[in-house]
Design a protein around this motif. Structure first.
Motif, PDB file in Angstrom:
ATOM      1  N   LYS A   1      27.683 117.199   5.750  1.00 17.47           N
ATOM      2  CA  LYS A   1      26.736 117.581   6.800  1.00 17.47           C
ATOM      3  C   LYS A   1      25.422 118.103   6.236  1.00 17.47           C
ATOM      4  O   LYS A   1      24.376 117.999   6.879  1.00 17.47           O
ATOM      5  N   GLY A   2      25.465 118.678   5.034  1.00 15.14           N
ATOM      6  CA  GLY A   2      24.231 119.121   4.396  1.00 15.14           C
ATOM      7  C   GLY A   2      23.288 117.952   4.136  1.00 15.14           C
ATOM      8  O   GLY A   2      22.077 118.041   4.355  1.00 15.14           O
ATOM      9  N   LEU A   3      23.852 116.840   3.677  1.00 17.60           N
ATOM     10  CA  LEU A   3      23.061 115.633   3.444  1.00 17.60           C
ATOM     11  C   LEU A   3      22.515 115.087   4.757  1.00 17.60           C
ATOM     12  O   LEU A   3      21.374 114.621   4.826  1.00 17.60           O
ATOM     13  N   MET A   4      23.304 115.170   5.821  1.00 18.36           N
ATOM     14  CA  MET A   4      22.856 114.689   7.129  1.00 18.36           C
ATOM     15  C   MET A   4      21.686 115.519   7.650  1.00 18.36           C
ATOM     16  O   MET A   4      20.724 114.980   8.217  1.00 18.36           O
ATOM     17  N   VAL A   5      21.748 116.842   7.429  1.00 15.49           N
ATOM     18  CA  VAL A   5      20.647 117.709   7.858  1.00 15.49           C
ATOM     19  C   VAL A   5      19.357 117.338   7.144  1.00 15.49           C
ATOM     20  O   VAL A   5      18.290 117.239   7.752  1.00 15.49           O
ATOM     21  N   MET A   6      19.429 117.113   5.835  1.00 15.12           N
ATOM     22  CA  MET A   6      18.235 116.738   5.068  1.00 15.12           C
ATOM     23  C   MET A   6      17.705 115.372   5.498  1.00 15.12           C
ATOM     24  O   MET A   6      16.492 115.160   5.564  1.00 15.12           O
ATOM     25  N   THR A   7      18.604 114.451   5.814  1.00  8.71           N
ATOM     26  CA  THR A   7      18.176 113.125   6.276  1.00  8.71           C
ATOM     27  C   THR A   7      17.423 113.215   7.600  1.00  8.71           C
ATOM     28  O   THR A   7      16.372 112.591   7.779  1.00  8.71           O
ATOM     29  N   LEU A   8      17.971 114.007   8.513  1.00 11.48           N
ATOM     30  CA  LEU A   8      17.306 114.199   9.799  1.00 11.48           C
ATOM     31  C   LEU A   8      15.950 114.883   9.626  1.00 11.48           C
ATOM     32  O   LEU A   8      14.968 114.538  10.301  1.00 11.48           O
ATOM     33  N   TYR A   9      15.885 115.835   8.707  1.00  5.35           N
ATOM     34  CA  TYR A   9      14.623 116.553   8.452  1.00  5.35           C
ATOM     35  C   TYR A   9      13.549 115.592   7.964  1.00  5.35           C
ATOM     36  O   TYR A   9      12.415 115.588   8.479  1.00  5.35           O
ATOM     37  N   TYR A  10      13.882 114.774   6.974  1.00  5.91           N
ATOM     38  CA  TYR A  10      12.881 113.844   6.430  1.00  5.91           C
ATOM     39  C   TYR A  10      12.526 112.744   7.427  1.00  5.91           C
ATOM     40  O   TYR A  10      11.394 112.249   7.432  1.00  5.91           O
ATOM     41  N   ALA A  11      13.467 112.373   8.266  1.00  2.44           N
ATOM     42  CA  ALA A  11      13.167 111.388   9.307  1.00  2.44           C
ATOM     43  C   ALA A  11      12.116 111.936  10.268  1.00  2.44           C
ATOM     44  O   ALA A  11      11.186 111.225  10.671  1.00  2.44           O
ATOM     45  N   ARG A  12      12.260 113.214  10.647  1.00  4.62           N
ATOM     46  CA  ARG A  12      11.267 113.851  11.521  1.00  4.62           C
ATOM     47  C   ARG A  12       9.914 113.930  10.839  1.00  4.62           C
ATOM     48  O   ARG A  12       8.877 113.716  11.466  1.00  4.62           O
ATOM     49  N   GLU A  13       9.905 114.270   9.562  1.00  6.52           N
ATOM     50  CA  GLU A  13       8.642 114.372   8.819  1.00  6.52           C
ATOM     51  C   GLU A  13       7.932 113.019   8.757  1.00  6.52           C
ATOM     52  O   GLU A  13       6.715 112.928   8.975  1.00  6.52           O
ATOM     53  N   ILE A  14       8.673 111.970   8.452  1.00  5.36           N
ATOM     54  CA  ILE A  14       8.082 110.620   8.379  1.00  5.36           C
ATOM     55  C   ILE A  14       7.524 110.219   9.737  1.00  5.36           C
ATOM     56  O   ILE A  14       6.415 109.676   9.847  1.00  5.36           O
ATOM     57  N   LEU A  15       8.282 110.480  10.796  1.00  4.16           N
ATOM     58  CA  LEU A  15       7.834 110.150  12.147  1.00  4.16           C
ATOM     59  C   LEU A  15       6.552 110.899  12.488  1.00  4.16           C
ATOM     60  O   LEU A  15       5.611 110.310  13.020  1.00  4.16           O
ATOM     61  N   TYR A  16       6.520 112.199  12.183  1.00 11.17           N
ATOM     62  CA  TYR A  16       5.348 113.023  12.501  1.00 11.17           C
ATOM     63  C   TYR A  16       4.101 112.522  11.787  1.00 11.17           C
ATOM     64  O   TYR A  16       3.043 112.330  12.412  1.00 11.17           O
ATOM     65  N   TYR A  17       4.199 112.293  10.484  1.00 11.01           N
ATOM     66  CA  TYR A  17       3.015 111.888   9.726  1.00 11.01           C
ATOM     67  C   TYR A  17       2.569 110.468  10.084  1.00 11.01           C
ATOM     68  O   TYR A  17       1.368 110.173  10.088  1.00 11.01           O
ATOM     69  N   ALA A  18       3.499 109.593  10.399  1.00 12.09           N
ATOM     70  CA  ALA A  18       3.120 108.247  10.838  1.00 12.09           C
ATOM     71  C   ALA A  18       2.331 108.313  12.141  1.00 12.09           C
ATOM     72  O   ALA A  18       1.307 107.623  12.302  1.00 12.09           O
ATOM     73  N   PHE A  19       2.792 109.136  13.075  1.00  9.35           N
ATOM     74  CA  PHE A  19       2.089 109.284  14.357  1.00  9.35           C
ATOM     75  C   PHE A  19       0.715 109.904  14.161  1.00  9.35           C
ATOM     76  O   PHE A  19      -0.276 109.446  14.747  1.00  9.35           O
ATOM     77  N   MET A  20       0.618 110.946  13.332  1.00 13.13           N
ATOM     78  CA  MET A  20      -0.669 111.609  13.108  1.00 13.13           C
ATOM     79  C   MET A  20      -1.659 110.679  12.412  1.00 13.13           C
ATOM     80  O   MET A  20      -2.846 110.675  12.737  1.00 13.13           O
ATOM     81  N   ILE A  21      -1.192 109.888  11.455  1.00  6.84           N
ATOM     82  CA  ILE A  21      -2.089 108.937  10.775  1.00  6.84           C
ATOM     83  C   ILE A  21      -2.630 107.926  11.771  1.00  6.84           C
ATOM     84  O   ILE A  21      -3.827 107.592  11.752  1.00  6.84           O
ATOM     85  N   TYR A  22      -1.768 107.450  12.660  1.00  7.77           N
ATOM     86  CA  TYR A  22      -2.216 106.490  13.677  1.00  7.77           C
ATOM     87  C   TYR A  22      -3.280 107.104  14.587  1.00  7.77           C
ATOM     88  O   TYR A  22      -4.334 106.490  14.837  1.00  7.77           O
ATOM     89  N   ILE A  23      -3.035 108.329  15.095  1.00  6.82           N
ATOM     90  CA  ILE A  23      -3.976 108.974  16.006  1.00  6.82           C
ATOM     91  C   ILE A  23      -5.300 109.270  15.308  1.00  6.82           C
ATOM     92  O   ILE A  23      -6.388 109.027  15.865  1.00  6.82           O
ATOM     93  N   LEU A  24      -5.251 109.773  14.090  1.00  7.10           N
ATOM     94  CA  LEU A  24      -6.484 110.109  13.367  1.00  7.10           C
ATOM     95  C   LEU A  24      -7.284 108.854  13.029  1.00  7.10           C
ATOM     96  O   LEU A  24      -8.517 108.856  13.106  1.00  7.10           O
TER      97      LEU A  24
END
Length: 319
Positions: free
Chosen positions: A220-243
């Motif tokens: 589950k520790g690995l799953m938490v880190m995977t979910l965390y990085y997935a959110r980070e990738i999603l956030y930065y992809a969206f911000m790059i598109y908007i900017l």
């Protein structure tokens, strides 16, 4: 010149009848397009401007142009098309057409009407980038920009006839700009929420040791880190598109209004996008709308009352 200037007591939209051969503007045949219901609607949404000057391109005679059908269309159907930098109303010939088919059709030029007062002129911005409170702290353009900047940006892009990647697009592409950006924004929010809830659920069952830490390499520790990085990738992809969209839109507005970059060398658009994105968006909304005449509207594709034609609103709006 193929232009007519008319002084009006009130800023109503008019139709100029080009059939009159008399050059005396006093004898032009003019009719308002406003019924009793539309007049009432106009008075609710618009502020009367005394002695407004409306300049309208005279309507050209219909001519034949080559068109590529945007979809399967029935005979007699009319749609807007662009040719040589001008917009035309095209009528589908007998027999209809299929999507992608190139055909010749008669087309009438769509006149461009602009109001000379209250709109951004060429050579400079209407106001400064920090003039966010020009229309008050509760004005719709400020609220939309602050609480949901992508929606405000989508409204500006629609006014500027840009597609969802902030490039000059066809009529059919521009018609989808607002809906596409709303869809992207809602999708981002929804996926981000799902990932957040999944992270919380997994962390509730983590095996935490006496040092208040957990193994991130398995289980589950690995799953938490995977979910965390997935959110980070999603956030930065969206911000790059908007900017990126904001940068391109600001550049398009400057070029259309012949506004030079005066600050930050040749990097004014970049700096405003990166460091003042909310204020830059609000400035673009004021530059491309006549808020002294028309009320702002949070829920329309242009951020203006639904009856306002964007070609009549933005100054020197290239079509």
């Amino acid at each position: 010149e193929n232009r007519v200037v008319i002084l009006l007591k009130y800023k109503y939209r008019i139709i100029i009848d080009p059939s009159s051969n008399n050059n005396n503007s006093n004898n032009l045949n003019m009719t308002t397009t406003m019924t009793d219901d539309s007049k009432k609607k106009f008075e609710e949404d618009a502020v009367i401007v005394a002695d407004a000057v409306i300049i309208a391109d005279a309507v050209e005679a219909p001519k034949e142009i080559r068109v590529i059908a945007p979809s399967n269309l029935a005979p007699g159907y009319q749609f807007e098309a662009e040719s040589g930098g001008k917009h035309y109303m095209v009528t589908v010939p007998e027999g209809g057409v299929k999507e992608g088919q190139e055909f010749t059709a008669k087309a009438s030029s769509i006149p461009v009407i602009t109001a000379s007062r209250g709109v951004g002129g060429t050579g400079g911005w209407k106001d400064g980038i920090c003039s966010c409170l020009r229309y008050g702290c509760c004005h719709a353009h400020l609220c939309v920009s602050f609480w949901c900047m992508p929606i405000a940006l989508a409204q500006v892009m629609t006014r500027m006839r840009l597609n969802f990647v902030a490039q000059r697009g066809s009529v059919s592409e521009v018609a989808k700009t607002f809906k596409t950006i709303v869809g992207i924004t809602v999708t981002f929010i929804l996926i981000n929420w799902i990932l957040s809830m999944a992270t919380v659920a997994v962390m509730g069952n983590l095996d935490i040791d006496e040092n208040n830490s957990y193994d991130v390499t398995q289980g589950k520790g690995l799953m938490v880190m995977t979910l965390y990085y997935a959110r980070e990738i999603l956030y930065y992809a969206f911000m790059i598109y908007i900017l990126l969209a904001l940068y391109r839109t600001r550049k398009a507005v400057r070029e259309q209004h012949n506004i030079p970059e005066k600050n930050c060398g040749k990097c004014e658009d970049v700096c405003c996008t990166l460091f003042c994105s909310w204020c830059a968006t609000m400035q673009l909304m004021r530059q491309t709308a006549d808020y002294d005449t028309y009320n702002a509207n949070c829920c329309t594709e242009t951020g203006l009352p639904s009856h306002v034609d964007i070609s009549t609103n933005a100054a020197d709006n290239a079509v």
